[in-house]
Design a protein around this motif. Structure first.
Motif, PDB file in Angstrom:
ATOM      1  N   GLY A  22     -23.005  -7.431 -56.406  1.00 53.94           N
ATOM      2  CA  GLY A  22     -23.230  -8.751 -55.793  1.00 53.94           C
ATOM      3  C   GLY A  22     -24.725  -9.080 -55.787  1.00 53.94           C
ATOM      4  N   ASN A  23     -25.068 -10.254 -55.223  1.00 50.29           N
ATOM      5  CA  ASN A  23     -26.474 -10.689 -55.284  1.00 50.29           C
ATOM      6  C   ASN A  23     -27.410  -9.813 -54.470  1.00 50.29           C
ATOM      7  OD1 ASN A  23     -25.086 -12.887 -56.443  1.00 50.29           O
ATOM      8  ND2 ASN A  23     -26.882 -14.157 -56.033  1.00 50.29           N
ATOM      9  N   ALA A  24     -27.019  -9.455 -53.250  1.00 54.78           N
ATOM     10  CA  ALA A  24     -27.911  -8.632 -52.434  1.00 54.78           C
ATOM     11  C   ALA A  24     -28.132  -7.281 -53.119  1.00 54.78           C
ATOM     12  CB  ALA A  24     -27.319  -8.437 -51.046  1.00 54.78           C
ATOM     13  N   PHE A  44     -23.599  -4.665 -61.026  1.00 53.31           N
ATOM     14  CA  PHE A  44     -22.362  -5.393 -61.307  1.00 53.31           C
ATOM     15  C   PHE A  44     -22.416  -6.699 -60.531  1.00 53.31           C
ATOM     16  CE2 PHE A  44     -20.787  -0.945 -61.729  1.00 53.31           C
ATOM     17  CZ  PHE A  44     -20.256  -1.019 -63.010  1.00 53.31           C
ATOM     18  N   ASN A  45     -22.184  -7.805 -61.210  1.00 53.93           N
ATOM     19  CA  ASN A  45     -22.165  -9.075 -60.482  1.00 53.93           C
ATOM     20  C   ASN A  45     -21.273 -10.065 -61.221  1.00 53.93           C
ATOM     21  OD1 ASN A  45     -22.743 -10.966 -58.532  1.00 53.93           O
ATOM     22  ND2 ASN A  45     -24.962 -10.929 -58.822  1.00 53.93           N
ATOM     23  N   THR A  46     -20.739 -11.025 -60.449  1.00 48.39           N
ATOM     24  CA  THR A  46     -19.932 -12.081 -61.064  1.00 48.39           C
ATOM     25  C   THR A  46     -20.824 -13.260 -61.479  1.00 48.39           C
ATOM     26  OG1 THR A  46     -19.615 -12.997 -58.852  1.00 48.39           O
ATOM     27  CG2 THR A  46     -17.857 -11.583 -59.696  1.00 48.39           C
ATOM     28  N   ASP A  47     -22.036 -13.277 -60.944  1.00 47.57           N
ATOM     29  CA  ASP A  47     -22.929 -14.411 -61.083  1.00 47.57           C
ATOM     30  C   ASP A  47     -23.873 -14.197 -62.274  1.00 47.57           C
ATOM     31  OD1 ASP A  47     -25.068 -16.153 -60.782  1.00 47.57           O
ATOM     32  OD2 ASP A  47     -25.143 -15.977 -58.601  1.00 47.57           O
ATOM     33  N   VAL A  48     -23.611 -14.909 -63.373  1.00 45.66           N
ATOM     34  CA  VAL A  48     -24.369 -14.683 -64.616  1.00 45.66           C
ATOM     35  C   VAL A  48     -25.833 -15.045 -64.467  1.00 45.66           C
ATOM     36  CG1 VAL A  48     -24.494 -15.273 -67.061  1.00 45.66           C
ATOM     37  CG2 VAL A  48     -22.313 -15.207 -65.949  1.00 45.66           C
ATOM     38  N   GLY A 109     -18.637 -12.624 -51.250  1.00 42.57           N
ATOM     39  CA  GLY A 109     -17.358 -12.332 -51.884  1.00 42.57           C
ATOM     40  C   GLY A 109     -17.437 -11.216 -52.916  1.00 42.57           C
ATOM     41  N   THR A 110     -18.480 -11.234 -53.754  1.00 46.32           N
ATOM     42  CA  THR A 110     -18.526 -10.267 -54.852  1.00 46.32           C
ATOM     43  C   THR A 110     -18.747  -8.841 -54.335  1.00 46.32           C
ATOM     44  OG1 THR A 110     -19.405 -11.956 -56.328  1.00 46.32           O
ATOM     45  CG2 THR A 110     -19.687  -9.675 -57.019  1.00 46.32           C
ATOM     46  N   GLY A 111     -19.832  -8.656 -53.602  1.00 43.59           N
ATOM     47  CA  GLY A 111     -20.142  -7.308 -53.105  1.00 43.59           C
ATOM     48  C   GLY A 111     -19.026  -6.783 -52.219  1.00 43.59           C
TER      49      GLY A 111
HETATM   50 MG   LIG Z   1     -23.339 -13.885 -55.334  1.00 45.24          MG
END
Ligand SMILES: [Mg+2]
Ligand SMILES: Nc1nc2c(ncn2[C@@H]2O[C@H](COP(=O)(O)OP(=O)(O)OP(=O)(O)O)[C@@H](O)[C@H]2O)c(=O)[nH]1
Length: 363
Positions: A22-24, A44-48, A109-111
């Motif tokens: 995730g972002n953090a 690993f992240n969903t945010d390209v 959500g991602t993390g």
């Molecule tokens: Mg994010």
């Protein structure tokens, strides 16, 4: 056949990865990237978009179908699907790894959603997983707090050790005028110190030998863990470092009394003396009752008149099973072979390496 280790061979038989999700997680990894030798950094992240600017050895997009590369919009269910969608990719990146540090900011959500799935894959492929997670500041709102609370539970069930840093606790102890960036910087520093202390014990030459099996015995299937950090320099350095460690404001004092296993890592400059080491231990032992303590001492020639102490306490909840540890390499005993260490007296509280035990008892 003769078994030998070449001079320049790294301790690389133990593979360690530091993984942000995730972002953090991605921001923390980007900021500590390259600061620990001998390990690989993974995001690993969903945010390209976030992945594009992140710094790591491996940057992996997950959940393209679920999120179209845009993040989950604080939906942990989507995060879970995102990781499930890319299980093969995740397994491939994390294979052949002995120990994985997971860094996640819970509350999005991602993390929150994907890290339990990723952690499970990692454990299934044989790694020990230690997660270091933050939970949101109160001002971020109830929704995030609730997401993080559920995420904490889901993650704890899928990792070996869970170290929780509540952002709110940090908020209560920092100066009033601290900037957001500096507050996050404190979190980065903490994550970096925790991982560095353990990786130093694994990779760097030690004065007091603590091996990978010892470390496994503290972190494997251990449930909730807490970490105290201490630092001292100049006169009174060891006393200051030891007191800082046990009085670390992010440590719950009740928790530390309950802990079943303690790992103490002391890193000092070349002039660290035996007496100082004894002093640190006696200050720490007065506060901690756990009967199982492992101790490692590393000398770092880059330190000048300094001492750093890291204390990791685990087994705080009742989760730790009494089953045979699956990762700790078994010490096989050939027929007729003598035990490697002399028997330890009943009241010998601390698991001191044999070399020092002999010195202390004057043998
Ligand atoms: Mg994010
Ligand atoms: N230490 C640190 N924490 C952060 C940072 N950014 C966000 N956080 C914390 O992490 C929590 C989760 O936020 P994100 O990591 O942005 O969320 P995510 O996992 O990317 O999830 P989605 O974007 O919702 O898919 C937030 O509620 C904050 O408490 C950062 O740069 N550093």
């Amino acid at each position: 056949m003769i078994k030998y280790i070449e001079e320049n061979e790294s301790a690389g038989t133990i593979n360690m990865k530091i993984v942000g999700v995730g972002n953090a997680g991605s921001n923390i990894i980007s900021r500590i990237y390259g600061k620990i030798d001998g390990v690989k950094f993974v995001i690993f992240n969903t945010d390209v978009n976030s992945l594009k600017y992140a710094k790591a050895d491996y940057k992996i997009q997950i959940g393209e179908k679920t999120t179209q590369g845009r993040g989950t919009g604080s939906d942990p269910e989507k995060g879970k699907f995102a990781a499930s969608e890319d299980k093969d990719k995740i397994t491939e990146v994390l294979k052949n790894t002995n120990i994985i540090f997971f860094v996640v900011g819970l509350g999005g959500g991602t993390g929150t959603g994907s890290s339990p799935v990723i952690a499970k894959s990692a454990r299934d492929s044989g790694a020990i997983v230690i997660s270091i997670v933050t939970t949101p500041f109160e001002f971020e709102g109830e929704k995030k707090t609730n997401i993080a609370r559920d995420g904490l539970q889901a993650l704890e069930a899928n990792v070996d050790t869970l170290i929780h840093i509540p952002n709110q606790k940090l908020y209560e102890i920092v100066e009033n005028n601290i900037s957001m960036a500096d507050a996050f910087g404190r979190i980065d520093e903490r994550v970096l110190n925790i991982i560095t202390a353990l990786s130093d014990l694994i990779y760097k030459p030690k004065l007091l030998e603590i091996d990978f099996a010892d470390i496994c015995s503290v972190v494997e299937n251990a449930g909730k863990g807490i970490v105290g950090l201490g630092y001292g320099t100049g006169e009174g350095r060891i006393e200051n470092a030891a007191r800082d460690t046990i009085n670390d404001p992010l440590i719950e004092q009740v928790d530390i009394m309950e802990a079943k296993n303690i790992l103490i890592s002391i890193t000092g400059s070349e002039d660290l003396s035996l007496k100082e080491f004894g002093e640190a231990m006696s200050i720490i032992q007065k506060r901690i009752s756990s009967s199982s303590k492992k101790l490692g001492v590393t000398i770092d020639p880059t330190l000048k008149n300094e001492v750093k102490i890291t204390l990791l306490a685990t087994g705080i909840d009742s989760r730790q099973k009494e089953t045979q540890k699956k990762h700790a390499p078994e010490k096989k005993k050939e027929e007729g072979e003598l035990p490697l260490t002399s028997p330890i007296e009943q009241d010998q509280d601390i698991d001191i390496p044999p070399a020092l035990r002999k010195r202390q008892s004057g043998i």
